[in-house]
Structures are given as C-alpha cells and as structure tokens.
Write a protein that holds these residues in place. Structure first.
Motif, PDB file in Angstrom:
ATOM      1  N   PRO A 111     -18.296 102.615  80.427  1.00  0.00           N
ATOM      2  CA  PRO A 111     -17.984 101.263  80.898  1.00  0.00           C
ATOM      3  C   PRO A 111     -16.677 101.186  81.698  1.00  0.00           C
ATOM      4  O   PRO A 111     -16.570 100.400  82.638  1.00  0.00           O
ATOM      5  N   LEU A 112     -15.693 102.013  81.349  1.00  0.00           N
ATOM      6  CA  LEU A 112     -14.424 101.991  82.074  1.00  0.00           C
ATOM      7  C   LEU A 112     -14.572 102.635  83.454  1.00  0.00           C
ATOM      8  O   LEU A 112     -13.993 102.154  84.434  1.00  0.00           O
ATOM      9  N   VAL A 117     -15.654 101.804  89.531  1.00  0.00           N
ATOM     10  CA  VAL A 117     -16.641 101.937  90.612  1.00  0.00           C
ATOM     11  C   VAL A 117     -17.016 100.556  91.146  1.00  0.00           C
ATOM     12  O   VAL A 117     -17.077 100.347  92.360  1.00  0.00           O
ATOM     13  N   ILE A 118     -17.239  99.600  90.258  1.00  0.00           N
ATOM     14  CA  ILE A 118     -17.568  98.239  90.681  1.00  0.00           C
ATOM     15  C   ILE A 118     -16.425  97.643  91.501  1.00  0.00           C
ATOM     16  O   ILE A 118     -16.648  97.002  92.525  1.00  0.00           O
ATOM     17  N   HIS A 119     -15.215  97.881  91.069  1.00  0.00           N
ATOM     18  CA  HIS A 119     -14.042  97.387  91.798  1.00  0.00           C
ATOM     19  C   HIS A 119     -14.046  97.924  93.235  1.00  0.00           C
ATOM     20  O   HIS A 119     -13.860  97.168  94.191  1.00  0.00           O
ATOM     21  N   MET A 140     -21.260  91.641  89.226  1.00  0.00           N
ATOM     22  CA  MET A 140     -21.786  92.988  89.015  1.00  0.00           C
ATOM     23  C   MET A 140     -21.656  93.428  87.560  1.00  0.00           C
ATOM     24  O   MET A 140     -22.439  94.243  87.091  1.00  0.00           O
ATOM     25  N   ASP A 141     -20.655  92.903  86.846  1.00  0.00           N
ATOM     26  CA  ASP A 141     -20.501  93.194  85.420  1.00  0.00           C
ATOM     27  C   ASP A 141     -19.802  91.998  84.785  1.00  0.00           C
ATOM     28  O   ASP A 141     -18.618  91.750  85.043  1.00  0.00           O
ATOM     29  N   GLY A 142     -20.529  91.293  83.952  1.00  0.00           N
ATOM     30  CA  GLY A 142     -19.994  90.095  83.305  1.00  0.00           C
ATOM     31  C   GLY A 142     -18.774  90.364  82.442  1.00  0.00           C
ATOM     32  O   GLY A 142     -17.980  89.461  82.183  1.00  0.00           O
ATOM     33  N   LEU A 147     -13.158  94.801  80.591  1.00  0.00           N
ATOM     34  CA  LEU A 147     -13.099  96.235  80.884  1.00  0.00           C
ATOM     35  C   LEU A 147     -11.807  96.596  81.615  1.00  0.00           C
ATOM     36  O   LEU A 147     -11.208  97.640  81.347  1.00  0.00           O
ATOM     37  N   GLU A 148     -11.381  95.729  82.528  1.00  0.00           N
ATOM     38  CA  GLU A 148     -10.108  95.978  83.228  1.00  0.00           C
ATOM     39  C   GLU A 148      -8.952  95.993  82.223  1.00  0.00           C
ATOM     40  O   GLU A 148      -8.086  96.863  82.272  1.00  0.00           O
ATOM     41  N   PHE A 149      -8.958  95.035  81.302  1.00  0.00           N
ATOM     42  CA  PHE A 149      -7.913  94.994  80.274  1.00  0.00           C
ATOM     43  C   PHE A 149      -7.961  96.253  79.405  1.00  0.00           C
ATOM     44  O   PHE A 149      -6.925  96.872  79.134  1.00  0.00           O
ATOM     45  N   ASP A 150      -9.160  96.645  78.996  1.00  0.00           N
ATOM     46  CA  ASP A 150      -9.292  97.839  78.159  1.00  0.00           C
ATOM     47  C   ASP A 150      -8.849  99.096  78.897  1.00  0.00           C
ATOM     48  O   ASP A 150      -8.257  99.998  78.287  1.00  0.00           O
TER      49      ASP A 150
END
Length: 166
Positions: A111-112, A117-119, A140-142, A147-150
């Motif tokens: 997920p990270l 990749v989505i970014h 693209m990812d709710g 995920l950015e924070f993690d």
C-alpha cells in the motif's frame, strides 16, 4: 521532532514522539502492514504502474519508462520523480514521460508503494500539488491521505533506526 511530520498538529507529533521514545513506532507499523510487496524489478514496477494507469488514467499520456532509482534520496524528501523528456525528431517535438521510484521502496508494504506510484501518476494530469491533484490521488485510492501519513511515519521510523522493514 521528525521533519516528515512538521505540518501535522502538535497532538499528532506528540503521539509519534511518545512511540519513538518507547521504541514502538516500528512495531505499530509492522502490525498495520505485516507484509512487504514482492515487486523487485523495473519490469515488475512498470507492469504494476501501468495497471494502475490503465485503471484510472486511460487517456493520459503513455509512459516510456518506470523504474527504481538508486539516486533518489529520502533526505531530499523525494520518493518518486516524474519527468518529461522532450526531443526533436525531424520537425516534430516528442515528449517521453518517465516515473522513477526510490529504490528504498523495494522493501516496504505494497500500500505504501502504491501511494507513491499513484502520486507520480497523478502528475500526468496535474503538474502541481493543488486541490485537483489531491482529489485525483484520493479518487485512485480512497486511503491516499492515510497512506501518505503512514509513509511519513515509516520515514520517521527509518531515521530513528526503528524500521520494521529492513
């Protein structure tokens, strides 16, 4: 205080500092993300990225290259780069789009990696980090912001020598 969390509220930074001081930040991340991805080659990364692109950005410009890059440093606060290389062929201007992902992300949970990749894919449509850019990332990812924070937590854990994903 971690440079990766500087823009978060004081209460959040204090919680992270408490976990760091107790040596438990890596454990929290390991519980949340028990497994690392198995994407190790540039070809596998290209296929992974292309599948996401074809799902969400079918009409965007094609990608010429997607690869892991050893030269991208976490100290530069960059995990991925998107570039457009323009070349003149005859009397036509051709642009090739490339995405480079830090090789340090070869050993993180999927997920990270997906978040980075989505970014970078979002930059195919939106050049700047504006509201439309982040809306596209969330489309693209709710869980994009979580995920950015993690990932920022993971970078903090790495700096503190507490990474659970060596």
């Amino acid at each position: 205080m971690s440079q990766y969390l500087a823009h978060y509220p004081e209460q959040v930074r204090a919680q992270v500092d408490t976990l760091l001081a107790a040596g438990k930040l890596g454990q929290v991340l390991a519980r949340r993300y028990p497994d690392c991805h198995d994407i190790r080659s540039d070809k596998a990364l290209y296929d992974y990225t292309l599948a996401l692109k074809n799902t969400f950005l079918k009409r965007s410009e094609p990608l010429a290259k997607v690869c892991f890059d050893d030269k991208i440093s976490l100290k530069q606060q960059a995990l991925g780069l998107h570039t457009t290389i323009s070349r003149i062929q005859g009397n036509k201007l051709k642009a090739k789009r490339e995405i480079r992902i830090s090789s340090r992300l070869k050993s993180v949970p999927e997920p990270l990696l997906r978040m980075v990749v989505i970014h970078e894919l979002a930059h195919l449509k939106e050049r700047d980090h504006n509201k439309a850019f982040y809306q596209l990332c969330c489309h693209m990812d709710g869980d994009y912001h979580q995920l950015e924070f993690d990932l920022r937590l993971l970078l903090t854990a790495i700096d503190a020598g507490q990474s659970p994903f060596a």
